[in-house]
Design a protein around this motif. Structure first.
Motif, PDB file in Angstrom:
ATOM      1  N   ASP A  14       0.833  -1.203   0.000  1.00 56.94           N
ATOM      2  CA  ASP A  14       0.000   0.000   0.000  1.00 56.94           C
ATOM      3  C   ASP A  14       0.870   1.257   0.000  1.00 56.94           C
ATOM      4  N   ILE A  15       1.922   1.241   0.794  1.00 58.71           N
ATOM      5  CA  ILE A  15       2.808   2.407   0.900  1.00 58.71           C
ATOM      6  C   ILE A  15       3.520   2.652  -0.427  1.00 58.71           C
ATOM      7  N   ARG A  16       4.008   1.587  -1.046  1.00 57.71           N
ATOM      8  CA  ARG A  16       4.691   1.748  -2.339  1.00 57.71           C
ATOM      9  C   ARG A  16       3.731   2.266  -3.405  1.00 57.71           C
ATOM     10  N   ARG A  17       2.502   1.743  -3.387  1.00 55.17           N
ATOM     11  CA  ARG A  17       1.538   2.189  -4.390  1.00 55.17           C
ATOM     12  C   ARG A  17       1.243   3.668  -4.223  1.00 55.17           C
ATOM     13  N   GLU A  18       1.041   4.108  -2.981  1.00 52.01           N
ATOM     14  CA  GLU A  18       0.767   5.523  -2.750  1.00 52.01           C
ATOM     15  C   GLU A  18       1.972   6.384  -3.107  1.00 52.01           C
ATOM     16  N   ALA A  19       3.164   5.924  -2.750  1.00 51.81           N
ATOM     17  CA  ALA A  19       4.377   6.687  -3.050  1.00 51.81           C
ATOM     18  C   ALA A  19       4.585   6.802  -4.555  1.00 51.81           C
ATOM     19  N   ASP A  20       4.380   5.696  -5.269  1.00 48.40           N
ATOM     20  CA  ASP A  20       4.565   5.710  -6.725  1.00 48.40           C
ATOM     21  C   ASP A  20       3.511   6.572  -7.403  1.00 48.40           C
ATOM     22  N   THR A  21       2.269   6.458  -6.946  1.00 44.54           N
ATOM     23  CA  THR A  21       1.178   7.205  -7.560  1.00 44.54           C
ATOM     24  C   THR A  21       1.322   8.702  -7.335  1.00 44.54           C
ATOM     25  N   SER A  22       1.719   9.068  -6.111  1.00 38.81           N
ATOM     26  CA  SER A  22       1.768  10.483  -5.747  1.00 38.81           C
ATOM     27  C   SER A  22       3.129  11.122  -5.934  1.00 38.81           C
ATOM     28  N   GLY A  23       4.159  10.306  -6.125  1.00 42.07           N
ATOM     29  CA  GLY A  23       5.487  10.871  -6.276  1.00 42.07           C
ATOM     30  C   GLY A  23       6.065  11.374  -4.977  1.00 42.07           C
ATOM     31  N   VAL A  24       5.615  10.805  -3.837  1.00 44.02           N
ATOM     32  CA  VAL A  24       6.166  11.207  -2.539  1.00 44.02           C
ATOM     33  C   VAL A  24       7.105  10.117  -2.050  1.00 44.02           C
ATOM     34  N   MET A  25       7.903  10.426  -1.039  1.00 45.85           N
ATOM     35  CA  MET A  25       8.796   9.434  -0.459  1.00 45.85           C
ATOM     36  C   MET A  25       7.972   8.407   0.320  1.00 45.85           C
ATOM     37  N   MET A  26       8.518   7.190   0.432  1.00 41.81           N
ATOM     38  CA  MET A  26       7.797   6.128   1.113  1.00 41.81           C
ATOM     39  C   MET A  26       7.518   6.468   2.572  1.00 41.81           C
ATOM     40  N   ALA A  50       5.358  17.346   9.349  1.00 40.20           N
ATOM     41  CA  ALA A  50       6.276  18.482   9.489  1.00 40.20           C
ATOM     42  C   ALA A  50       7.691  17.931   9.554  1.00 40.20           C
ATOM     43  N   PHE A  51       8.183  17.408   8.437  1.00 34.55           N
ATOM     44  CA  PHE A  51       9.485  16.736   8.456  1.00 34.55           C
ATOM     45  C   PHE A  51      10.632  17.739   8.521  1.00 34.55           C
ATOM     46  N   TYR A  52      11.567  17.436   9.436  1.00 35.17           N
ATOM     47  CA  TYR A  52      12.803  18.218   9.535  1.00 35.17           C
ATOM     48  C   TYR A  52      13.878  17.306  10.108  1.00 35.17           C
ATOM     49  N   GLU A  53      15.076  17.363   9.520  1.00 41.98           N
ATOM     50  CA  GLU A  53      16.190  16.545   9.996  1.00 41.98           C
ATOM     51  C   GLU A  53      17.493  17.275   9.724  1.00 41.98           C
ATOM     52  N   SER A  54      18.379  17.243  10.702  1.00 47.12           N
ATOM     53  CA  SER A  54      19.700  17.832  10.507  1.00 47.12           C
ATOM     54  C   SER A  54      20.665  17.200  11.509  1.00 47.12           C
ATOM     55  N   ARG A 490      -8.938  11.689  -4.824  1.00 48.00           N
ATOM     56  CA  ARG A 490      -7.717  10.886  -4.875  1.00 48.00           C
ATOM     57  C   ARG A 490      -6.847  11.229  -6.082  1.00 48.00           C
ATOM     58  N   LYS A 491      -7.462  11.717  -7.135  1.00 47.51           N
ATOM     59  CA  LYS A 491      -6.674  12.203  -8.269  1.00 47.51           C
ATOM     60  C   LYS A 491      -5.847  13.413  -7.847  1.00 47.51           C
ATOM     61  N   LEU A 492      -6.464  14.305  -7.107  1.00 50.22           N
ATOM     62  CA  LEU A 492      -5.740  15.471  -6.604  1.00 50.22           C
ATOM     63  C   LEU A 492      -4.616  15.050  -5.662  1.00 50.22           C
ATOM     64  N   GLU A 493      -4.898  14.107  -4.761  1.00 51.52           N
ATOM     65  CA  GLU A 493      -3.869  13.632  -3.836  1.00 51.52           C
ATOM     66  C   GLU A 493      -2.657  13.115  -4.594  1.00 51.52           C
ATOM     67  N   ALA A 494      -2.903  12.446  -5.721  1.00 54.69           N
ATOM     68  CA  ALA A 494      -1.806  11.872  -6.491  1.00 54.69           C
ATOM     69  C   ALA A 494      -1.044  12.919  -7.297  1.00 54.69           C
ATOM     70  N   GLU A 495      -1.747  13.933  -7.799  1.00 50.95           N
ATOM     71  CA  GLU A 495      -1.132  14.879  -8.735  1.00 50.95           C
ATOM     72  C   GLU A 495      -0.457  16.077  -8.070  1.00 50.95           C
ATOM     73  N   VAL A 496      -0.974  16.526  -6.927  1.00 51.82           N
ATOM     74  CA  VAL A 496      -0.418  17.731  -6.289  1.00 51.82           C
ATOM     75  C   VAL A 496       1.075  17.614  -6.007  1.00 51.82           C
ATOM     76  N   PRO A 497       1.565  16.495  -5.430  1.00 53.02           N
ATOM     77  CA  PRO A 497       3.011  16.428  -5.132  1.00 53.02           C
ATOM     78  C   PRO A 497       3.909  16.472  -6.364  1.00 53.02           C
ATOM     79  N   LYS A 498       3.357  16.242  -7.554  1.00 53.95           N
ATOM     80  CA  LYS A 498       4.160  16.220  -8.777  1.00 53.95           C
ATOM     81  C   LYS A 498       4.334  17.609  -9.393  1.00 53.95           C
ATOM     82  N   GLN A 499       3.640  18.599  -8.856  1.00 54.26           N
ATOM     83  CA  GLN A 499       3.638  19.914  -9.484  1.00 54.26           C
ATOM     84  C   GLN A 499       4.891  20.717  -9.124  1.00 54.26           C
ATOM     85  N   PRO A 500       5.418  21.492 -10.069  1.00 57.59           N
ATOM     86  CA  PRO A 500       6.646  22.252  -9.810  1.00 57.59           C
ATOM     87  C   PRO A 500       6.500  23.297  -8.709  1.00 57.59           C
TER      88      PRO A 500
END
Length: 694
Positions: A14-26, A50-54, A490-500
């Protein structure tokens, strides 16, 4: 362990499918899926990524998310860190591994409290947002919860552990691991480890009076609970003590009752006679005999189904009237409900016991007729295969947690493959998903942005009122149009992360705002979004996708530029003013947008055609039943109806046609009329069910 391995494989798929569809990290897809479960389980009211790492090793700082404004959750600041393994093989971790995972989050909290750290960050970055929130709200923060979520198996024994205070504020950490999520997904439960041990942890066994006889269907007890003990119990487990559906309902209502607080402050010794007390359930109760009689030593999986405001008020007294709690006592009616009867019994206890808020079970419980009807449609309504696909399919509505995984699990391997084709995992949706689809299309993106549970509470009240007025509108066509909205969302969920223009973060807010804007602008001037064509094609056209992304970019602009004095973007998205800004903006969607619309007249025509089809189906079914009952049956109805003097001339004429089967066959309309007469005679007591078994 085999079930856990299978669960991990399915989760990772499920995680891989969502990541691949939306273009987000796993790990981001993991965060979204897991925090949805945390809010449903009551661990959090909402969750924002709210991801942050350093830094490295001893200097490493990390956060993955937080649970909104602590002022909305009785001063509790909840921060989330992810421990995510990309392997499909089951891995474990123990208590010795906790510091390596949790310390970076602790370091983030320590630094986030300083203006120097905050001001070193970009104002639109999620880390800045969290730091600014912590600095702004720290005087109101009463507790810090650090939540570690993992797709590994935790082999330690601690569920919630208290750490050192931070400037007088208590800090706890808890683990949600793979096994805990699996339990929740399979049964809707993740509380097996929530044991209220009075003997060892909360001042000693509680005297109790058994209120049920031997052999009774359910065990019941009456207790008098000291205010200090109740406050301490709630301080440890918080909202997890409140039955999930009641908690959802109450979130949309008044905050902690000021009248209850006033009694605690001014007349604590009168709290007992003034207050109605608590109604609670448990999965198990352990009793001991003492010199004073029966006492309860521990309660397993305690849930307060009525008395949320009382509990919250008593807990709040830890801060403003701690000494007064010594004089406060509250009565509790405790019922032991086995897990397999929980869905049947708990809603009734909540409905009948809750008087202060006039709780109507119809507003929120999963066995409300609305949810049952949607479930029925989801198991029977077939949708044509999308272009390029071979199989028709259905959308699986999970009205209660665990239905999908359990229904699939009951099948053999070959039948599981058939189940996956019939009900693809990507077409699974829950009550909170349904509420997001509906409220987004209804122009309530600021409500959706407040989190799954608060949004569902709003939707539940609205649907309860609408259902009471007229349930007929929630027919198969309504369900099909709901699925069209799901496809858009769900189309929006998948497409928004791909936008410049998308810089990460706030995807959920952008999605609901963009969908609300499209429906607002499309449903103007006798036009409407053509949902019926989306239902037929089971996909969003290129033209509508383009328009949705134009709206999404504008939503991003509005959300990322709050009004003066508002710096937290997540909090800004929860405001009516944010939606008003986007709603008033003029957007050029391009010429193709017109192809995505239809006339409101056509929408009505389709609704009328759907109703006519239902009438035809009902007529055919009525005729079939009338013929199946046969001439002798209808002759008996005529005879008994005439003897009672309860038949009109029309009644007798139509019933005699039915009594002439097969020489004469009643029409569909005549059959429906005959069955209506039959029901009336049964209601009048002229016919009994035994004589007229339909």
């Amino acid at each position: 362990m085999n079930e856990l391995n299978e669960y991990l494989r399915n989760l990772m798929a499920d995680i891989r499918r969502e990541a691949d569809t939306s273009g987000v990290m796993m790990v981001e897809a993991f965060f979204d899926q897991i925090t949805a479960r945390l809010t449903e389980a009551g661990e959090l009211e909402t969750a924002d990524r709210a991801f942050y790492e350093s830094g490295e090793r001893a200097e490493k700082v990390r956060i993955d998310g937080y649970a909104g404004d602590p002022r909305d959750s009785e001063g509790v600041l909840a921060l989330i860190v992810c421990d995510f393994a990309t392997s499909d093989e089951l891995q474990t971790f123990g208590k010795s591994d906790i510091p390596r995972i949790l310390n970076p989050l602790i370091r983030f909290l320590q630094r986030a409290r300083t203006e120097k750290f905050r001001d070193s960050l970009n104002e639109v970055s999620p880390a800045f947002q969290v730091s600014d929130l912590v600095i702004t709200t720290w005087p109101q923060i009463t507790k810090v919860k650090l939540i570690l979520v993992s797709n590994r198996l935790y082999v330690g024994r601690d569920d919630a552990v208290k750490l050192q205070n931070l400037d007088g504020v208590p800090v706890t950490w808890s683990v949600w691991d793979l096994a805990r999520f699996e339990r929740f997904d399979r049964s809707g439960l993740a509380r097996e480890d929530m044991i209220v041990d009075f003997s060892n942890d909360f001042g000693g066994p509680l005297p109790a009076l058994k209120a049920s006889q031997a052999g009774a269907a359910l065990e019941s007890y009456l207790l008098i609970l000291p205010g200090e003990q109740l406050a301490a119990i709630y301080d440890r487990w918080g909202a997890r003590l409140l039955e999930a559906n009641v908690r959802t309902f109450l979130q949309a209502r008044a905050k902690t009752n000021k009248g209850i607080q006033k009694t605690i402050k001014e007349e604590p010794e009168l709290f007992f006679p003034y207050n109605n007390g608590l109604s609670a359930t448990a999965e198990e109760v352990h009793c001991v005999d003492t010199d004073s009689g029966l006492a309860i030593s521990s309660i397993g999986n305690l849930q307060i189904v009525n008395g949320a405001q009382t509990t919250g008020s008593i807990h709040a007294a830890l801060k403003f009237s701690r000494q007064q709690l010594e004089k406060v006592f509250v009565q509790m009616k405790l019922t032991v409900v086995p897990p397999d009867r929980s869905e049947e019994i708990v809603p009734k206890i909540s409905e009948y016991a809750n008087t202060q808020n006039k709780v109507n079970a119809a507003d929120f419980f999963s066995n409300h007729p609305f949810h049952i009807r949607i479930e029925h449609f989801s198991r029977n309504v077939i949708f044509a295969a999308r272009e390029g696909e071979r199989h028709d399919s259905k959308w699986f509505y999970e009205r209660s947690r665990g239905q999908y995984i359990n229904e699939r699990g009951m099948r053999t391997a070959s039948n599981q493959r058939k189940f996956d084709l019939e009900f693809p995992k990507a077409q699974l949706f829950s009550k909170t998903d349904l509420a997001k689809f509906e409220n987004s299309s209804s122009g309530l993106p600021h409500i959706v942005s407040r989190g799954a549970q608060k949004n569902f509470a709003h939707f539940a009240r609205d649907i309860g009122e609408r259902w009471a007025k007229s349930e007929t509108k929630y027919d198969e066509l309504w369900f099909r149009r709901l699925i069209a909205k799901a496809i858009i969302f769900r189309k929006l969920e998948a497409e928004v992360p791909k936008q410049p223009w998308y810089q990460g973060g706030y995807r959920a807010n952008i999605v609901t705002y963009a969908m609300a804007k499209i429906f607002h602008d499309g449903n103007q001037n006798d036009k409407a979004i053509d949902l019926d064509s989306i239902t037929k094609r089971q996909m969003v056209s290129n033209e509508l996708t383009a328009a949705l992304l134009v709206a999404a970019q504008e939503a991003h602009n509005v959300i990322s530029h709050p009004v003066a004095g508002m710096r937290n973007l997540s909090e800004w998205a929860k405001q009516q003013a944010c939606w008003s800004q986007l709603m008033d903006r003029k957007i050029d969607y391009g010429k193709g947008f017109g192809q995505c619309l239809t006339s409101k007249g056509r929408v009505k025509e389709n609704e009328q055609a759907a109703k006519e089809r239902l009438r035809e189906i009902a007529g055919v079914e009525a005729q079939s039943l009338a013929v199946e009952l046969g001439a002798d049956f209808w002759s008996g109805v005529v005879r008994r109806g005439k003897l009672a003097g309860s038949l009109t001339m029309k009644d007798e004429q139509i019933l005699k046609i039915c009594a002439s089967i097969p020489q004469k066959i009643p029409t569909e309309r005549q059959s429906s009329y005959a069955l209506t007469v039959l029901d009336r005679l049964k209601e009048e007591g002229i016919l009994t069910t035994g004589h007229t078994d339909r």
